[in-house]
Write an enzyme that holds these catalytic residues in place. Sequence first.
Site, PDB file in Angstrom:
ATOM      1  N   ASP A   1       0.864  -1.187   0.000  1.00 37.01           N
ATOM      2  CA  ASP A   1       0.000   0.000   0.000  1.00 37.01           C
ATOM      3  C   ASP A   1       0.898   1.233   0.000  1.00 37.01           C
ATOM      4  O   ASP A   1       2.024   1.180   0.497  1.00 37.01           O
ATOM      5  CB  ASP A   1      -0.899  -0.001   1.248  1.00 37.01           C
ATOM      6  CG  ASP A   1      -2.141   0.864   1.064  1.00 37.01           C
ATOM      7  OD1 ASP A   1      -3.246   0.304   0.986  1.00 37.01           O
ATOM      8  OD2 ASP A   1      -1.992   2.110   0.982  1.00 37.01           O
TER       9      ASP A   1
ATOM     10  N   CYS B   1     -20.374   0.818  -0.269  1.00 40.78           N
ATOM     11  CA  CYS B   1     -20.620   0.015  -1.474  1.00 40.78           C
ATOM     12  C   CYS B   1     -21.955   0.307  -2.141  1.00 40.78           C
ATOM     13  O   CYS B   1     -22.000   0.879  -3.220  1.00 40.78           O
ATOM     14  CB  CYS B   1     -20.513  -1.467  -1.133  1.00 40.78           C
ATOM     15  SG  CYS B   1     -18.915  -1.891  -0.435  1.00 40.78           S
TER      16      CYS B   1
ATOM     17  N   GLU C   1     -19.158  -6.421   5.030  1.00 43.02           N
ATOM     18  CA  GLU C   1     -18.479  -6.017   6.259  1.00 43.02           C
ATOM     19  C   GLU C   1     -19.159  -6.715   7.428  1.00 43.02           C
ATOM     20  O   GLU C   1     -20.380  -6.904   7.428  1.00 43.02           O
ATOM     21  CB  GLU C   1     -18.510  -4.499   6.409  1.00 43.02           C
ATOM     22  CG  GLU C   1     -17.781  -3.841   5.258  1.00 43.02           C
ATOM     23  CD  GLU C   1     -17.508  -2.360   5.454  1.00 43.02           C
ATOM     24  OE1 GLU C   1     -17.662  -1.862   6.577  1.00 43.02           O
ATOM     25  OE2 GLU C   1     -17.127  -1.726   4.461  1.00 43.02           O
TER      26      GLU C   1
ATOM     27  N   LYS D   1     -20.925  -8.041 -10.371  1.00 43.71           N
ATOM     28  CA  LYS D   1     -20.746  -7.374  -9.081  1.00 43.71           C
ATOM     29  C   LYS D   1     -21.732  -6.220  -8.899  1.00 43.71           C
ATOM     30  O   LYS D   1     -22.439  -6.138  -7.890  1.00 43.71           O
ATOM     31  CB  LYS D   1     -19.301  -6.862  -8.973  1.00 43.71           C
ATOM     32  CG  LYS D   1     -19.035  -5.939  -7.804  1.00 43.71           C
ATOM     33  CD  LYS D   1     -19.237  -6.670  -6.497  1.00 43.71           C
ATOM     34  CE  LYS D   1     -19.365  -5.723  -5.346  1.00 43.71           C
ATOM     35  NZ  LYS D   1     -18.338  -5.850  -4.377  1.00 43.71           N
TER      36      LYS D   1
HETATM   37  C1  UGA Z   1     -22.534  -5.008   0.395  1.00 48.99           C
HETATM   38  C2  UGA Z   1     -23.038  -6.341  -0.179  1.00 48.99           C
HETATM   39  O1  UGA Z   1     -23.981  -6.933   0.709  1.00 48.99           O
HETATM   40  C3  UGA Z   1     -21.871  -7.303  -0.387  1.00 48.99           C
HETATM   41  O2  UGA Z   1     -22.326  -8.495  -1.007  1.00 48.99           O
HETATM   42  C4  UGA Z   1     -20.850  -6.623  -1.294  1.00 48.99           C
HETATM   43  O3  UGA Z   1     -19.714  -7.468  -1.514  1.00 48.99           O
HETATM   44  C5  UGA Z   1     -20.383  -5.339  -0.629  1.00 48.99           C
HETATM   45  O4  UGA Z   1     -21.511  -4.473  -0.437  1.00 48.99           O
HETATM   46  C6  UGA Z   1     -19.373  -4.689  -1.527  1.00 48.99           C
HETATM   47  O5  UGA Z   1     -19.744  -4.237  -2.603  1.00 48.99           O
HETATM   48  O6  UGA Z   1     -18.181  -4.745  -1.215  1.00 48.99           O
HETATM   49  P1  UGA Z   1     -21.898  -4.178   2.855  1.00 48.99           P
HETATM   50  O7  UGA Z   1     -21.784  -2.819   2.267  1.00 48.99           O
HETATM   51  O8  UGA Z   1     -20.836  -4.685   3.763  1.00 48.99           O
HETATM   52  O9  UGA Z   1     -22.017  -5.287   1.693  1.00 48.99           O
HETATM   53  O10 UGA Z   1     -23.243  -4.198   3.689  1.00 48.99           O
HETATM   54  P2  UGA Z   1     -24.687  -4.848   3.589  1.00 48.99           P
HETATM   55  O11 UGA Z   1     -24.803  -5.936   4.559  1.00 48.99           O
HETATM   56  O12 UGA Z   1     -25.069  -5.124   2.186  1.00 48.99           O
HETATM   57  O13 UGA Z   1     -25.569  -3.623   4.135  1.00 48.99           O
HETATM   58  C7  UGA Z   1     -25.603  -2.398   3.400  1.00 48.99           C
HETATM   59  C8  UGA Z   1     -26.559  -1.438   4.047  1.00 48.99           C
HETATM   60  O14 UGA Z   1     -27.895  -1.874   3.875  1.00 48.99           O
HETATM   61  C9  UGA Z   1     -26.368  -1.233   5.547  1.00 48.99           C
HETATM   62  O15 UGA Z   1     -26.468   0.151   5.839  1.00 48.99           O
HETATM   63  C10 UGA Z   1     -27.513  -1.999   6.175  1.00 48.99           C
HETATM   64  O16 UGA Z   1     -27.899  -1.481   7.407  1.00 48.99           O
HETATM   65  C11 UGA Z   1     -28.596  -1.814   5.114  1.00 48.99           C
HETATM   66  N1  UGA Z   1     -29.620  -2.877   5.108  1.00 48.99           N
HETATM   67  C12 UGA Z   1     -29.302  -4.167   4.889  1.00 48.99           C
HETATM   68  C13 UGA Z   1     -30.957  -2.525   5.322  1.00 48.99           C
HETATM   69  O17 UGA Z   1     -31.286  -1.338   5.512  1.00 48.99           O
HETATM   70  N2  UGA Z   1     -31.907  -3.505   5.305  1.00 48.99           N
HETATM   71  C14 UGA Z   1     -31.605  -4.803   5.081  1.00 48.99           C
HETATM   72  O18 UGA Z   1     -32.524  -5.651   5.072  1.00 48.99           O
HETATM   73  C15 UGA Z   1     -30.265  -5.146   4.874  1.00 48.99           C
END
Ligand code: UGA
Length: 445
Positions: A30, A270, A156, A214
Amino acid sequence: MTISVIGTGYLGAVHAVCMADLGHTVIAVDVDEAKIEALSAGRTPLYEPGLDEMLQEQLATGRLTFTTDLAAVEPADVHFICVGTPQASGENRADLTYVYAAADALGPHLRPESLVVGKSTVPVATAERLRRRIAKAGGRKKSEVRLVWNPEFLREGFAIEDTVAPDRFVYGVAEPGSPESDADVALLDRVYARPLSTGTPRLVTDYPTAELVKVAANAFLATKISFINAMSEVCEAAGGDVLALAEAIGHDDRIGHKFLGAGVGFGGGCLPKDIRAFMARAGELGADQALTFLREVDAINLRRRARMVDLAREACGGTFKGRRVGVLGAAFKPNSDDIRDSPALDVAEMIKAAGAQVRVHDPRALHVARVQRPGPEYVDTIAEALEGAHVVLHLTEWQDYRDLDPASLASTVEAPVIIDGRNKLDPARWRAAGWTYRALGRPQV
Ligand code: UGA
């Protein structure tokens, strides 16, 4: 095998540690000296359950090293590009500066037999461009650069599990079915031998499809969340209950229960930026109409934050002036200290701007929030956030908040009113303890 990981942000740090755990020798690089110093000392620059322990374990094997010297990657058989692709400032498109810089720096150090594997989330057609750039930087022909696009699907909070035991692998190759691409696939299969041995599906596609997989996956997830939040708006207007609605439609296994969690919506590094970059790229390709619905997905998502502010104002008697608001949660989701595009912090900042005194608690993210979003007051204990509050907002669903005893808290606040922005607290418990409990998309009792 010997592997290099270029970029040690969220994706790269997790990937490097997990590749070492799979038995490979890993050189992670990095440009950020502080980050490399911390990682070399066994400290990850982010909170991810289990990662620090795994990092220390792998450092002790001597197979995992961190450096700022890109020339050190030369012995690697496989180079993973894991740098960030943030939203460009003031625009919807992704900023590819770091991806291009990584390609240009890698070119001169790439051995002809080594494979480059792209993992960053990029607009479609980036893989081809990178191959050209790497070739140019290394003084060779594009066809002499071996490159596979292998998008990352880690969440995450579950990043280790998603890396060492993902639900699928996608390999985008230069010419599916050609002997050269088959050799690239075989080489990457050796990297992932352990998860592949458990029967994990592995799909081989062309570059554009792999790149699109993706962003399509993230667009679908964002759409699912905004769909249920749109239903939440309708429930509020009609006196329905979005939780019961989600439970009922989710029993149809074509719909399913996952990602139907109604609340203040999605944030993070993301989903928000990926749907915007996807729209921008579709526009460049002349396919913008296909994705105009994502504009609505984004708008529904942002409207939930505004609705939360309105509910809080209502609870404060129509004005925030001279009121105290306690906020539970700063991270964009639990089990993370990531505050990028956090709905919780947007709500907190809007309320502060409207005149309230806002106190924000979070079990993990305060150290980042204090530096990067210095507006609201950040407090180390839940008690301080609640003290004298006219309304309490539950905005990130940490287990700590679900475990709270509402009865013992009622006396610390000015008025026992809680608005559950995540629909994850137990209304019966809070109401039984004398609290007025309100939630997005649910009838007021
Ligand atoms: C997301 C995707 O889920 C991963 O598959 C992907 O690899 C990743 O982005 C990425 O592109 O690297 P992440 O951002 O870690 O993962 O989080 P999520 O679990 O998807 O949650 C995203 C947001 O949606 C959070 O703010 C969460 O609170 C919200 N969320 C999630 C809701 O409001 N309702 C739900 O039912 C689920």
